[in-house]
Design a protein around this motif. Structure first.
Motif, PDB file in Angstrom:
ATOM      1  N   GLN A  47     -37.922  -4.621 -36.679  1.00  0.00           N
ATOM      2  CA  GLN A  47     -38.618  -3.663 -38.067  1.00  0.00           C
ATOM      3  C   GLN A  47     -38.189  -5.334 -38.822  1.00  0.00           C
ATOM      4  N   GLN A  93     -45.997  -4.256 -42.436  1.00  0.00           N
ATOM      5  CA  GLN A  93     -45.061  -3.899 -41.278  1.00  0.00           C
ATOM      6  C   GLN A  93     -44.101  -3.092 -41.528  1.00  0.00           C
ATOM      7  N   GLN A 100     -45.064  -1.798 -31.828  1.00  0.00           N
ATOM      8  CA  GLN A 100     -46.078  -0.990 -30.941  1.00  0.00           C
ATOM      9  C   GLN A 100     -45.828   0.418 -29.989  1.00  0.00           C
ATOM     10  N   TYR A 144     -37.144 -12.907 -28.533  1.00  0.00           N
ATOM     11  CA  TYR A 144     -37.542 -13.293 -29.976  1.00  0.00           C
ATOM     12  C   TYR A 144     -36.849 -14.700 -30.340  1.00  0.00           C
ATOM     13  N   ARG A 198     -46.094   0.778 -41.627  1.00  0.00           N
ATOM     14  CA  ARG A 198     -46.588   1.275 -40.254  1.00  0.00           C
ATOM     15  C   ARG A 198     -45.031   1.588 -39.669  1.00  0.00           C
ATOM     16  N   GLU A 237     -48.421  -9.814 -44.549  1.00  0.00           N
ATOM     17  CA  GLU A 237     -48.028  -9.673 -42.991  1.00  0.00           C
ATOM     18  C   GLU A 237     -46.515  -8.602 -43.078  1.00  0.00           C
ATOM     19  N   LEU A 247     -38.937  -8.826 -37.650  1.00  0.00           N
ATOM     20  CA  LEU A 247     -39.989  -8.744 -37.766  1.00  0.00           C
ATOM     21  C   LEU A 247     -40.948  -9.288 -39.859  1.00  0.00           C
ATOM     22  N   LYS A 259     -43.923  -7.954 -33.073  1.00  0.00           N
ATOM     23  CA  LYS A 259     -45.479  -6.574 -32.756  1.00  0.00           C
ATOM     24  C   LYS A 259     -45.830  -6.041 -32.379  1.00  0.00           C
ATOM     25  N   ASN A 260     -45.582  -7.104 -31.223  1.00  0.00           N
ATOM     26  CA  ASN A 260     -46.304  -5.782 -29.906  1.00  0.00           C
ATOM     27  C   ASN A 260     -45.113  -4.974 -29.752  1.00  0.00           C
ATOM     28  N   ALA A 318     -43.191 -13.945 -33.045  1.00  0.00           N
ATOM     29  CA  ALA A 318     -43.768 -12.567 -34.590  1.00  0.00           C
ATOM     30  C   ALA A 318     -44.099 -11.670 -33.484  1.00  0.00           C
ATOM     31  N   ASP A 319     -45.762 -12.145 -32.610  1.00  0.00           N
ATOM     32  CA  ASP A 319     -46.827 -10.693 -31.787  1.00  0.00           C
ATOM     33  C   ASP A 319     -45.807 -10.365 -30.998  1.00  0.00           C
ATOM     34  N   TYR A 366     -42.410 -12.817 -41.286  1.00  0.00           N
ATOM     35  CA  TYR A 366     -42.944 -12.577 -41.867  1.00  0.00           C
ATOM     36  C   TYR A 366     -42.753 -13.885 -43.500  1.00  0.00           C
TER      37      TYR A 366
END
Length: 135
Positions: A88, A107, A79, A58, A110, A103, A91, A75-76, A71-72, A95
């Motif tokens: 977390q 997040q 998951q 990152y 989640r 977003e 991220l 995020k991946n 960010a991707d 955002y």
């Protein structure tokens, strides 16, 4: 070329690509189907090391000003391992800094769901404060 030649930047790019590939190898938790007491500590150590690698990747993307890729990546990764509160928080902050409030809140939702289901707890106070929730 990842074996010699090429500039230092090319070699760093190759290294980061290899780390990203390794991070997302779908091998599951170390000895996850075995109930070996000695495996628990190793399993947790591997999980922590993977989170550390995710954070390094990152930071690498952010240093290259590749905010979307950064960010991707998180995020991946999240998951796969949604209970990593430090990632977390990173991220969600990411955002918010980009003005992506929806977003950030998604997040957070989640994370809140994962923590409640897995551990029966709420997100920490710092993360709640980020999204404007009183502790």
């Amino acid at each position: 070329n990842s074996h010699g030649g090429g500039s230092m930047a090319d070699q760093m790019g190759d290294l980061m690509a290899d780390l990203k590939k390794a991070l997302f190898l779908n091998v599951g938790d170390f000895l996850e189907n075995k109930d070996y007491d000695w495996a628990f500590g190793l399993r947790e150590a591997y999980r922590i090391e993977k989170a550390r690698i995710a954070m390094k990747l990152y930071q690498h993307y952010m240093n290259l000003n590749q905010r979307e890729a950064a960010a991707d990546l998180l995020k991946n990764y999240l998951q796969e391992d949604p209970l990593q509160e430090e990632l977390q928080e990173t991220l969600i902050s990411h955002y918010l800094k980009l003005g992506q409030i929806a977003e950030a809140k998604a997040q957070y939702a989640r994370l809140e769901k994962s923590l409640a289901e897995e551990l029966g707890v709420a997100p920490n106070g710092r993360i709640k404060a980020l999204v404007g929730i009183e502790s």
